[in-house]
Design a protein around this motif. Structure first.
Motif, PDB file in Angstrom:
ATOM      1  N   GLU A 154       0.849  -1.195   0.000  1.00  0.00           N
ATOM      2  CA  GLU A 154       0.000   0.000   0.000  1.00  0.00           C
ATOM      3  C   GLU A 154       0.886   1.248   0.000  1.00  0.00           C
ATOM      4  N   PRO A 155       1.611   1.489  -1.087  1.00  0.00           N
ATOM      5  CA  PRO A 155       2.567   2.606  -1.094  1.00  0.00           C
ATOM      6  C   PRO A 155       1.915   3.955  -0.845  1.00  0.00           C
ATOM      7  N   GLY A 156       0.632   4.090  -1.144  1.00  0.00           N
ATOM      8  CA  GLY A 156      -0.041   5.354  -0.903  1.00  0.00           C
ATOM      9  C   GLY A 156      -0.213   5.686   0.562  1.00  0.00           C
ATOM     10  N   SER A 157      -0.031   4.701   1.433  1.00  0.00           N
ATOM     11  CA  SER A 157      -0.196   4.919   2.874  1.00  0.00           C
ATOM     12  C   SER A 157       1.133   4.991   3.617  1.00  0.00           C
ATOM     13  N   VAL A 158       2.241   4.985   2.874  1.00  0.00           N
ATOM     14  CA  VAL A 158       3.551   4.980   3.519  1.00  0.00           C
ATOM     15  C   VAL A 158       3.778   6.246   4.342  1.00  0.00           C
ATOM     16  N   ASP A 159       3.245   7.388   3.869  1.00  0.00           N
ATOM     17  CA  ASP A 159       3.476   8.647   4.578  1.00  0.00           C
ATOM     18  C   ASP A 159       2.979   8.589   6.018  1.00  0.00           C
ATOM     19  N   ALA A 160       1.885   7.895   6.256  1.00  0.00           N
ATOM     20  CA  ALA A 160       1.359   7.798   7.621  1.00  0.00           C
ATOM     21  C   ALA A 160       2.323   7.040   8.520  1.00  0.00           C
ATOM     22  N   ALA A 161       2.906   5.977   8.007  1.00  0.00           N
ATOM     23  CA  ALA A 161       3.870   5.217   8.803  1.00  0.00           C
ATOM     24  C   ALA A 161       5.139   6.018   9.036  1.00  0.00           C
ATOM     25  N   LEU A 162       5.582   6.763   7.997  1.00  0.00           N
ATOM     26  CA  LEU A 162       6.791   7.570   8.158  1.00  0.00           C
ATOM     27  C   LEU A 162       6.576   8.687   9.176  1.00  0.00           C
ATOM     28  N   ALA A 163       5.372   9.257   9.210  1.00  0.00           N
ATOM     29  CA  ALA A 163       5.083  10.306  10.185  1.00  0.00           C
ATOM     30  C   ALA A 163       5.157   9.763  11.603  1.00  0.00           C
ATOM     31  N   GLU A 198      -5.206   4.637   8.139  1.00  0.00           N
ATOM     32  CA  GLU A 198      -4.729   4.377   6.780  1.00  0.00           C
ATOM     33  C   GLU A 198      -4.623   2.888   6.483  1.00  0.00           C
ATOM     34  N   LEU A 199      -4.330   2.101   7.517  1.00  0.00           N
ATOM     35  CA  LEU A 199      -4.100   0.663   7.297  1.00  0.00           C
ATOM     36  C   LEU A 199      -5.427  -0.068   7.353  1.00  0.00           C
ATOM     37  N   ARG A 200      -5.975  -0.356   6.216  1.00  0.00           N
ATOM     38  CA  ARG A 200      -7.225  -1.096   6.138  1.00  0.00           C
ATOM     39  C   ARG A 200      -6.983  -2.352   5.306  1.00  0.00           C
ATOM     40  N   PRO A 201      -6.379  -3.350   5.904  1.00  0.00           N
ATOM     41  CA  PRO A 201      -5.970  -4.524   5.124  1.00  0.00           C
ATOM     42  C   PRO A 201      -7.157  -5.317   4.616  1.00  0.00           C
ATOM     43  N   VAL A 202      -6.991  -5.851   3.435  1.00  0.00           N
ATOM     44  CA  VAL A 202      -7.964  -6.791   2.884  1.00  0.00           C
ATOM     45  C   VAL A 202      -7.422  -8.186   3.152  1.00  0.00           C
ATOM     46  N   LEU A 203      -8.073  -8.898   4.047  1.00  0.00           N
ATOM     47  CA  LEU A 203      -7.557 -10.202   4.454  1.00  0.00           C
ATOM     48  C   LEU A 203      -7.764 -11.222   3.348  1.00  0.00           C
ATOM     49  N   ASP A 204      -6.770 -12.038   3.154  1.00  0.00           N
ATOM     50  CA  ASP A 204      -6.792 -13.085   2.127  1.00  0.00           C
ATOM     51  C   ASP A 204      -7.513 -14.303   2.694  1.00  0.00           C
ATOM     52  N   GLU A 205      -8.715 -14.553   2.197  1.00  0.00           N
ATOM     53  CA  GLU A 205      -9.522 -15.655   2.708  1.00  0.00           C
ATOM     54  C   GLU A 205      -8.872 -17.018   2.458  1.00  0.00           C
ATOM     55  N   SER A 206      -7.992 -17.083   1.453  1.00  0.00           N
ATOM     56  CA  SER A 206      -7.359 -18.360   1.136  1.00  0.00           C
ATOM     57  C   SER A 206      -6.124 -18.621   1.996  1.00  0.00           C
ATOM     58  N   SER A 207      -5.661 -17.611   2.722  1.00  0.00           N
ATOM     59  CA  SER A 207      -4.453 -17.758   3.531  1.00  0.00           C
ATOM     60  C   SER A 207      -4.758 -18.536   4.802  1.00  0.00           C
ATOM     61  N   LEU A 208      -3.790 -19.284   5.259  1.00  0.00           N
ATOM     62  CA  LEU A 208      -3.960 -20.004   6.507  1.00  0.00           C
ATOM     63  C   LEU A 208      -4.027 -19.014   7.666  1.00  0.00           C
ATOM     64  N   PRO A 209      -4.840 -19.306   8.700  1.00  0.00           N
ATOM     65  CA  PRO A 209      -4.971 -18.373   9.824  1.00  0.00           C
ATOM     66  C   PRO A 209      -3.612 -18.046  10.439  1.00  0.00           C
ATOM     67  N   GLY A 210      -3.422 -16.754  10.688  1.00  0.00           N
ATOM     68  CA  GLY A 210      -2.196 -16.314  11.333  1.00  0.00           C
ATOM     69  C   GLY A 210      -1.039 -16.075  10.389  1.00  0.00           C
ATOM     70  N   LEU A 211      -1.157 -16.499   9.117  1.00  0.00           N
ATOM     71  CA  LEU A 211      -0.065 -16.333   8.162  1.00  0.00           C
ATOM     72  C   LEU A 211      -0.339 -15.242   7.130  1.00  0.00           C
ATOM     73  N   SER A 214      -1.530  -9.282   5.587  1.00  0.00           N
ATOM     74  CA  SER A 214      -2.330  -8.129   5.983  1.00  0.00           C
ATOM     75  C   SER A 214      -2.678  -8.184   7.463  1.00  0.00           C
ATOM     76  N   PHE A 215      -3.041  -9.353   7.912  1.00  0.00           N
ATOM     77  CA  PHE A 215      -3.377  -9.495   9.325  1.00  0.00           C
ATOM     78  C   PHE A 215      -2.155  -9.245  10.200  1.00  0.00           C
ATOM     79  N   PHE A 216      -1.016  -9.760   9.779  1.00  0.00           N
ATOM     80  CA  PHE A 216       0.223  -9.545  10.522  1.00  0.00           C
ATOM     81  C   PHE A 216       0.535  -8.055  10.630  1.00  0.00           C
ATOM     82  N   ALA A 217       0.384  -7.327   9.528  1.00  0.00           N
ATOM     83  CA  ALA A 217       0.651  -5.891   9.532  1.00  0.00           C
ATOM     84  C   ALA A 217      -0.369  -5.140  10.378  1.00  0.00           C
ATOM     85  N   TRP A 218      -1.620  -5.511  10.263  1.00  0.00           N
ATOM     86  CA  TRP A 218      -2.680  -4.857  11.036  1.00  0.00           C
ATOM     87  C   TRP A 218      -2.418  -5.005  12.531  1.00  0.00           C
ATOM     88  N   GLN A 219      -2.068  -6.203  12.955  1.00  0.00           N
ATOM     89  CA  GLN A 219      -1.801  -6.410  14.371  1.00  0.00           C
ATOM     90  C   GLN A 219      -0.553  -5.641  14.815  1.00  0.00           C
TER      91      GLN A 219
END
Length: 426
Positions: A154-163, A198-211, A214-219
């Motif tokens: 999500e390069p458009g949201s990098v500024d929020a993390a840098l701030a 800014e961080l509104r991850p779209v979780l991958d339904e096909s991904s194994l739980p915890g892996l 997006s969820f890792f970044a959100w947490q």
């Protein structure tokens, strides 16, 4: 009947993993099983907790273990236990890289043994059982992990993390930020709030739980927000920072349950002071809550089981000052009239399980020993005991009469560490 005789009649001998059947019967309808420890450095607490957790995962289909540990460190161990691509073959290698003081809390032979079992257990499962951290301390590591994710996805949201990063940069460590909030009105609270927005991850339904990345970044973003609140409240004194920390752990547990699905069941590992219901202790009078209380309050329909541990005497790994070296310290005989003293009289020199009643011998107020990562045995009788109604604080209690110290993977510890947590450095 006197309390010692009552406790003796309630005791179930604990000699091997089959003797945990009484506990498994009590957890059969539970979605949340929180397992405590009376110290962060006692081998028997880790070993029995591991044996019980193995049975909960294998026999009652619990989905994951969530622990009083850092989210990024535990995520690396989770990936190893799930045999994710590019991870180490031996979980001890991952645990060996845990570098925040006190490393012995997780980087020890007992946890390594459980993690090896978990990796083997997961080889036969479509959905691996997880291992996740609940705690709030990994401010810098979590902030950099969010920045890495945003740059890649999500390069458009990098500024929020840098701030947010720039806001924290003037402080060598989070403790400096905590002290600065006492004299400087500007804090990093707004920058962190923007980062979360800014961080509104779209979780991958096909991904194994915890892996899921997006969820890792959100947490990790939630850790940054929780850490900022924690250090800001720390300087105000009292139990405010403690409450922030335990609310964060409870919120993280809720997010994990949502990620694993509506039928998921969770095992939690944390110190007794987090697991045992605070309302059954003097913490309530001080305005403090804890994880066990919050899970009971939030999930009344899900049969929450709280399990405590205690010991009469032995040895423990701890330090006699914050950030100090690994020490193998004596644990003196329990104070007269305490929970541990009563159970020692009931089952001298034996380990035992108690499915505790809410009245009778377990309904009286007694001191209950709590040993943190900082421990001074010579001062113990003046402190280290929490006034407790055992039958209200826990559903099950495991008494290990004589205990030995946990076995660290490292002989030396890093020289720095987070500020001591109130009230017992737990």
């Amino acid at each position: 009947m006197d309390p010692v005789s009552e406790a003796r009649r309630a005791a179930w001998p604990l000699r091997d993993r089959r003797d945990l059947d009484e506990v498994l019967e009590r957890t059969s309808s539970a979605r949340y099983v929180l397992i405590g420890e009376a110290s962060h450095g006692t081998s028997e607490f880790y070993s029995w907790r591991s044996e019980l957790t193995k049975r909960l995962l294998a026999e009652q289909d619990f989905a994951f273990v969530a622990v009083e540990g850092d989210w990024p460190d535990c995520h690396r161990l989770h990936c190893c236990a799930a045999s994710a691509p590019g991870t180490a073959d031996d979980p001890a290698e991952v645990l060996g890289d845990f570098d925040r003081w006190p490393r012995w809390m997780w980087a020890n032979e007992e946890v390594a043994g459980f993690a090896r079992w978990l990796r083997g257990f997961n080889t036969s499962r479509r959905r691996p059982a997880g291992f996740h951290g609940l705690d709030v301390y990994s401010l810098w590591e979590s902030l950099h992990a969010v920045l890495d994710y945003l740059r890649a996805h999500e390069p458009g949201s990098v500024d929020a993390a840098l701030a947010a990063l720039r806001c924290f940069e003037p402080y060598a460590d989070p403790q400096d930020y905590a002290f600065a909030t006492r004299v400087v009105p500007e804090t990093c609270e707004n920058d962190v709030a923007r980062l979360l927005a800014e961080l509104r991850p779209v979780l991958d339904e096909s991904s194994l739980p915890g892996l899921d990345e997006s969820f890792f970044a959100w947490q990790n973003a939630e850790v940054v927000a929780g850490a900022e609140r924690y250090y800001r409240e720390m300087m105000r004194g009292g139990g405010r920072s403690w409450n922030v920390r335990d609310h964060h752990m409870a919120d993280t547990l809720d997010r994990l349950m949502a990620a694993y699905g509506p039928k998921a069941k969770a095992v939690v590992w944390a110190h007794n002071t987090h697991v045992g219901d605070a309302r059954a202790t003097d913490m309530a009078a001080a305005g403090m809550v804890n994880l066990g209380q919050l899970v009971r309050e939030r999930h009344t329909a899900d049969d929450v089981v709280l399990i405590g541990f205690g010991t009469h005497r032995g040895r423990v790994i701890a330090s006699d000052f914050w950030g100090g070296p690994v020490r193998r310290l004596p644990v003196p005989e329990a104070r007269d009239g305490s929970v541990e003293d009563l159970l020692h009289q009931a089952v001298p020199d034996d380990d035992a399980v108690f499915v505790v009643p809410g009245d009778s011998w377990a309904g009286q107020v007694r001191g209950h020993r709590a040993i943190g990562v900082v421990y001074r045995p010579l001062n113990e009788r003046a402190g280290n005991y929490v006034p407790t109604i055992l039958g209200r604080r826990y559903d099950v209690f495991i008494h290990c009469d004589h205990t030995d110290a946990v076995h660290p993977l490292h002989r030396l510890e890093p020289v720095d560490g987070e500020l001591e947590t109130y009230p017992f450095a737990d």
